[in-house]
Design a protein around this motif. Structure first.
Motif, short mmCIF file in Angstrom:
data_model
loop_
_atom_site.label_atom_id
_atom_site.label_comp_id
_atom_site.label_asym_id
_atom_site.label_seq_id
_atom_site.Cartn_x
_atom_site.Cartn_y
_atom_site.Cartn_z
N GLY A 41 0.80 -1.22 0.00
CA GLY A 41 0.00 0.00 0.00
C GLY A 41 0.83 1.27 0.00
N ILE A 42 1.93 1.27 0.77
CA ILE A 42 2.79 2.45 0.82
C ILE A 42 3.45 2.68 -0.53
N ILE A 43 3.91 1.58 -1.17
CA ILE A 43 4.53 1.70 -2.48
C ILE A 43 3.54 2.28 -3.49
N ALA A 44 2.30 1.78 -3.45
CA ALA A 44 1.29 2.28 -4.37
C ALA A 44 1.03 3.77 -4.15
N LEU A 45 0.85 4.15 -2.89
CA LEU A 45 0.53 5.54 -2.56
C LEU A 45 1.67 6.48 -2.95
N VAL A 46 2.89 6.14 -2.51
CA VAL A 46 4.06 6.98 -2.83
C VAL A 46 4.31 7.00 -4.33
N GLY A 47 4.19 5.83 -4.98
CA GLY A 47 4.45 5.75 -6.41
C GLY A 47 3.50 6.59 -7.23
N ILE A 48 2.20 6.53 -6.90
CA ILE A 48 1.20 7.28 -7.67
C ILE A 48 1.37 8.78 -7.50
N PHE A 49 1.42 9.24 -6.24
CA PHE A 49 1.52 10.68 -6.02
C PHE A 49 2.90 11.21 -6.37
N GLY A 50 3.94 10.46 -6.04
CA GLY A 50 5.29 10.89 -6.41
C GLY A 50 5.46 10.94 -7.91
N GLY A 51 4.97 9.91 -8.60
CA GLY A 51 5.05 9.89 -10.06
C GLY A 51 4.22 11.00 -10.70
N LEU A 52 3.04 11.25 -10.12
CA LEU A 52 2.17 12.31 -10.65
C LEU A 52 2.83 13.67 -10.52
N PHE A 53 3.44 13.95 -9.37
CA PHE A 53 4.08 15.24 -9.16
C PHE A 53 5.35 15.39 -10.01
N ALA A 54 6.07 14.27 -10.21
CA ALA A 54 7.34 14.34 -10.93
C ALA A 54 7.17 14.33 -12.45
N PHE A 55 6.23 13.51 -12.95
CA PHE A 55 6.14 13.29 -14.40
C PHE A 55 4.79 13.67 -15.01
N GLY A 56 3.83 14.12 -14.21
CA GLY A 56 2.52 14.39 -14.75
C GLY A 56 1.68 13.12 -14.81
N ALA A 57 0.71 13.08 -15.75
CA ALA A 57 -0.23 11.96 -15.83
C ALA A 57 0.49 10.63 -16.03
N ILE B 162 4.59 5.32 -14.28
CA ILE B 162 6.02 5.24 -13.99
C ILE B 162 6.28 5.03 -12.49
N GLY B 163 5.58 5.80 -11.64
CA GLY B 163 5.85 5.77 -10.21
C GLY B 163 5.67 4.41 -9.56
N PRO B 164 4.45 3.87 -9.55
CA PRO B 164 4.26 2.57 -8.88
C PRO B 164 5.00 1.42 -9.55
#
Length: 330
Positions: A286-302, A307-309
């Protein structure tokens, strides 16, 4: 010799820089094309056995092209409405979330995340709203990349295996297999499953008269995003739709819609289907999913939602596999 080495290093960095500047404008459609090709490749293999590699690639690419052209047409017609509804849904969701007696520190974090997501989403959609030719060009890049990857998948796989180091080759092969298992789960199950759920709920919003086309599309997108996150899920959207129908005095429709969401969106599909098609030893933390989605969204956009998760999931998998192999060698 030293001067020659320096010259070659400079030339190599220059080539890499020019390559990056060349692919950067089309990086998003290329990543989406690779993702879609990976998801559809098993179907391509089965279809290729019946009608041939090239014909199979043409059929799947034509289907994708039709869907993408409909997407571009829908984007041009409904982008403003979808943008307004998504902003409304996100605003209502975060207001509800922030009213749950959360700890002050968590409240502040969620407040900043809510504001940042709304702002980034607005900027992202606005960039494409006034540049439909750019969006159309990226769609063409996606289509041709998808076709090329399908036809050359075996050659790409062969090249990857050929560049593996001769030393520790068995280790590299085990890591690749473990990474492939993670990609199967993340893309062919986790992401594809969420897209199907979002599409199903969008159609339900339209059929049951809960929202117009723009509102239904926004509900589908929001469902997809929630399905990618731990704990929450699509059940929150169909529950909100059910409450809306009840408040409008449409009791029978509300009951039917609730049954539709319960059995076809969440949670029944999670219990009946996900456990059968996902190996029990593989899971998304769950932590990987949460960090990956929001981190990827902020870093790379849609495209960061992919990419993140995927990146964090692969890193976690590789670390676990490396630890297992190291313990065996000891």
């Amino acid at each position: 010799m030293r001067a020659e080495t320096i010259v070659w290093i400079v030339i190599s960095f220059l080539i890499l820089f020019l390559t990056w500047e060349t692919i950067k404008p089309v990086l998003t459609p290329v990543i989406f094309a690779l993702t879609i090709a990976y998801i559809f490749y098993p179907w391509h293999k089965n279809l290729a056995e019946k009608i041939g590699e090239r014909n199979s690639g043409l059929v799947l690419t034509s289907l994708l092209a039709i869907l993408l052209m409909l997407f571009v047409l829908g984007f041009a017609l409904w982008v403003n409405g979808v943008k307004s509804y998504l902003a409304l849904y996100l605003d209502v969701f975060f207001k509800w979330l922030l009213n749950q007696n959360l700890p002050p520190s968590l409240y502040d974090v969620l407040q900043r995340v809510a504001n940042d997501i709304l702002r980034r989403f607005e900027d992202y959609l606005q960039a494409y709203t006034y540049s439909l030719p750019t969006l159309t060009l990226q769609v063409f890049v996606l289509i041709f990349t998808f076709y090329g990857v399908l036809l050359n998948a075996k050659a790409i796989e062969k090249e990857i295996y050929e560049i593996l180091p001769s030393e520790k080759r068995d280790l590299a092969l085990r890591l690749i297999r473990k990474g492939e298992e993670t990609l199967n789960m993340l893309l062919r199950v986790w992401l594809a499953f969420s897209v199907i759920k979002g599409t199903s709920l969008a159609l339900a919003f339209l059929i049951f008269g809960i929202a117009n086309v723009s509102g239904a599309i926004a509900a589908g997108i929001f469902t997809l995003i929630l399905e990618l996150l731990p704990v929450v899920g699509g059940w929150m959207i169909w529950l909100a739709g059910t409450v809306y129908l009840f408040q409008g005095g449409k009791t029978l429709l509300a009951i039917l819609f609730a049954l539709y969401g319960f059995f076809l969106v969440s949670p029944i599909p999670d219990y009946l289907l996900r456990q059968k098609i996902t190996p029990s030893k593989i899971g998304v933390n769950g932590i990987i999913a949460l960090v990956g989605i929001f981190g990827g969204l902020f870093a790379f956009g849609a495209v960061g939602i992919i990419i993140g998760p995927v990146t964090l999931g692969l890193v976690a998998t590789l670390i676990e596999e490396w630890k297992t192999i190291t313990e065996k060698e000891r």
